[in-house]
Design a protein around this motif. Structure first.
Motif, PDB file in Angstrom:
ATOM      1  N   THR A  21       0.811  -1.227   0.000  1.00  0.00           N
ATOM      2  CA  THR A  21       0.000   0.000   0.000  1.00  0.00           C
ATOM      3  C   THR A  21       0.840   1.273   0.000  1.00  0.00           C
ATOM      4  OG1 THR A  21      -0.133  -0.034   2.427  1.00  0.00           O
ATOM      5  CG2 THR A  21      -1.892  -1.150   1.199  1.00  0.00           C
ATOM      6  N   ARG A  22       2.139   1.139   0.178  1.00  0.00           N
ATOM      7  CA  ARG A  22       3.032   2.297   0.246  1.00  0.00           C
ATOM      8  C   ARG A  22       2.589   3.271   1.331  1.00  0.00           C
ATOM      9  NH1 ARG A  22       7.560   0.470  -1.905  1.00  0.00           N
ATOM     10  NH2 ARG A  22       7.244  -0.377  -3.989  1.00  0.00           N
ATOM     11  N   THR A  23       2.266   2.733   2.481  1.00  0.00           N
ATOM     12  CA  THR A  23       1.846   3.555   3.613  1.00  0.00           C
ATOM     13  C   THR A  23       2.703   3.232   4.829  1.00  0.00           C
ATOM     14  OG1 THR A  23       0.158   1.933   4.272  1.00  0.00           O
ATOM     15  CG2 THR A  23      -0.540   3.739   2.815  1.00  0.00           C
ATOM     16  N   LEU A  24       2.738   4.183   5.746  1.00  0.00           N
ATOM     17  CA  LEU A  24       3.395   3.995   7.027  1.00  0.00           C
ATOM     18  C   LEU A  24       2.330   3.772   8.100  1.00  0.00           C
ATOM     19  CD1 LEU A  24       6.013   6.891   6.817  1.00  0.00           C
ATOM     20  CD2 LEU A  24       6.445   4.467   6.484  1.00  0.00           C
ATOM     21  N   SER A  25       2.715   3.112   9.165  1.00  0.00           N
ATOM     22  CA  SER A  25       1.783   2.865  10.261  1.00  0.00           C
ATOM     23  C   SER A  25       1.981   3.934  11.325  1.00  0.00           C
ATOM     24  CB  SER A  25       2.013   1.473  10.867  1.00  0.00           C
ATOM     25  OG  SER A  25       1.682   0.465   9.934  1.00  0.00           O
ATOM     26  N   LEU A  26       0.912   4.651  11.604  1.00  0.00           N
ATOM     27  CA  LEU A  26       0.902   5.670  12.650  1.00  0.00           C
ATOM     28  C   LEU A  26       0.197   5.087  13.868  1.00  0.00           C
ATOM     29  CD1 LEU A  26       1.394   8.625  13.537  1.00  0.00           C
ATOM     30  CD2 LEU A  26      -0.833   9.179  12.545  1.00  0.00           C
TER      31      LEU A  26
END
Length: 421
Positions: free
Chosen positions: A296-301
């Motif tokens: 997903t090309r996302t970071l986990s916050l």
């Protein structure tokens, strides 16, 4: 016959007279007009011909356009300037085209977005409860997976026969007032056998052998495993239960990689859940995890959210509202950007009214504003409406080529940021 002959001669004479008049008056005027046009054409050098609807295509000769139902338009050498890579538009054309401009100025991008998230157990509040001693389950309290227990609540009662011998030895040493070293050694053996310190202290006070152990919840939380029942036997390595905390609870949101530089200590974060409309929950602290999701090309916050009433349940869906500001950058309206894929440029207007294309390097865009890394300076005037028509004209007279030959202007953003801060 004679009369008819004289009539014919009269007509011939009249025709000769009219021809003479035409030669004397009409032909000189036509020749003069043609000569003036030739002089005008000779004074203005034609570089090429083009179709205004397709300005990038140039033709060597005049004629009909192959694209539109119209004639090609000449491009004269005196219509452009080699000193300034720009184009000049008359005030009437500016008004007709509806050209509007804005001023580049230092400022902060304001970014707001809602991020999808999930509620999860607090993995920092995670306890595995062991028996620590082999024994027999005398009683299992009415509990099951999913139940909430408070710290100190009883889980099971077990009888431990292995403690009896060591306790008897310890009580004998107490009666004979044995040296402290011996007493300390026996106490250590009892502790290693799984006897809690509080039971050892109770043994010292009551002088009565303890073989009955109540195992209690070490923390408050939800039972995520609990399988023992009355009548079962357990070994000292057996897992009695696992407990996970839910105050504070974890809320994990998927954050686009592009927001990494926006997340600062001043970022405002609020949490809401679809199952609890109208309620917002306090974010105690947060952290961006060190790995990204490749698919997903996302970071986990990860957010730590207070949950004293246990309204947020692990597994719920939630929404994280993010509001933040960037560091100071040079800002222009986003509609001023012309993005061709290979480059980004804007059309600026100088003090003499000329429109000049300039390459820019973009940092980010948010809320209708674009932050620039280089290309412009504070106070530059950029075109925000009608710029594509000017951009086409700049392409025709070679202004874009001269723009690309010149090095882009670089703003000292670090200096500007430091001054702004």
């Amino acid at each position: 016959m004679i009369a008819k002959k004289y009539k014919t001669l009269g007509l011939i004479a009249l025709g000769i007279a009219l021809g003479t008049l035409a030669t004397a008056f009409i032909l000189p005027r036509f020749t003069s007009t043609t000569s003036e046009a030739a002089v005008d054409a000779g004074e203005r050098k034609v570089l090429f011909w083009y179709d205004p609807m397709y300005p990038a295509t140039k033709f060597d000769k005049p004629g009909p356009s192959p694209f539109m139902d119209m004639d090609l338009v000449p491009k004269y050498a005196d219509e452009g300037s080699d000193e300034v890579a720009g184009v000049t538009v008359s005030p009437t054309q500016v008004q007709n085209l509806g050209l509007r401009t804005d001023i580049a100025a230092m400022g902060q991008l304001t970014y707001q977005q809602s991020l999808p998230a999930n509620v999860d157990f607090n993995q920092y509040q995670y306890e595995i409860v062991h028996a620590r001693a082999s024994g027999f389950v005398e009683k299992s309290y009415p509990l099951a997976v999913g139940d909430y227990v408070k710290q100190g609540d009883p889980l099971i009662d077990i009888t431990v026969s292995d403690w009896v011998a060591a306790q008897s030895e310890y009580l004998t040493l107490l009666k004979t007032q044995a040296p402290a070293e011996l007493l300390k050694g026996v106490r250590e053996r009892l502790y290693l056998a799984g006897m809690p310190n509080e039971l050892i202290e109770q043994l010292s006070k009551t002088r009565q052998i303890q073989s009955y152990l109540t195992i209690r919840a070490p923390i408050s939380g939800v039972l995520t495993s609990f399988e023992l029942r009355s009548g079962m036997t357990v070994s000292k390595a057996a897992i009695i239960a696992t407990i996970q905390g839910i105050d504070p609870v974890w809320v994990v949101a998927a954050m686009p990689e592009s927001l990494t530089d926006f997340i600062t200590a001043d970022t405002q974060l609020t949490v809401a859940a679809a199952a609890l409309p109208g309620q917002h929950f306090e974010v105690q602290k947060w952290q961006v995890l060190s790995s990204a999701q490749e698919n997903t090309r996302t970071l986990s916050l990860r957010l730590f959210v207070g949950n004293p009433d246990h309204l947020l349940k692990p597994g719920m869906s939630a929404t994280v509202s993010l509001a933040t500001k960037s560091q100071p950058y040079l800002l222009i309206p986003s509609q001023a950007i012309i993005n061709t894929g290979d480059e980004q440029r804007v059309i600026t207007q100088d003090g003499q009214g000329r429109f000049i294309p300039k390459q820019v390097k973009i940092y980010a865009e948010a809320s209708g504003k674009t932050a620039l890394l280089s290309g412009l300076q504070a106070g530059d005037k950029v075109v925000t409406s009608g710029l594509f028509l000017i951009d086409s004209e700049a392409n025709i007279n070679g202004a874009l080529e001269r723009m690309r030959e010149q090095p882009a202007e670089h703003s000292n953003m670090a200096t500007d940021q430091g001054a702004a801060q």
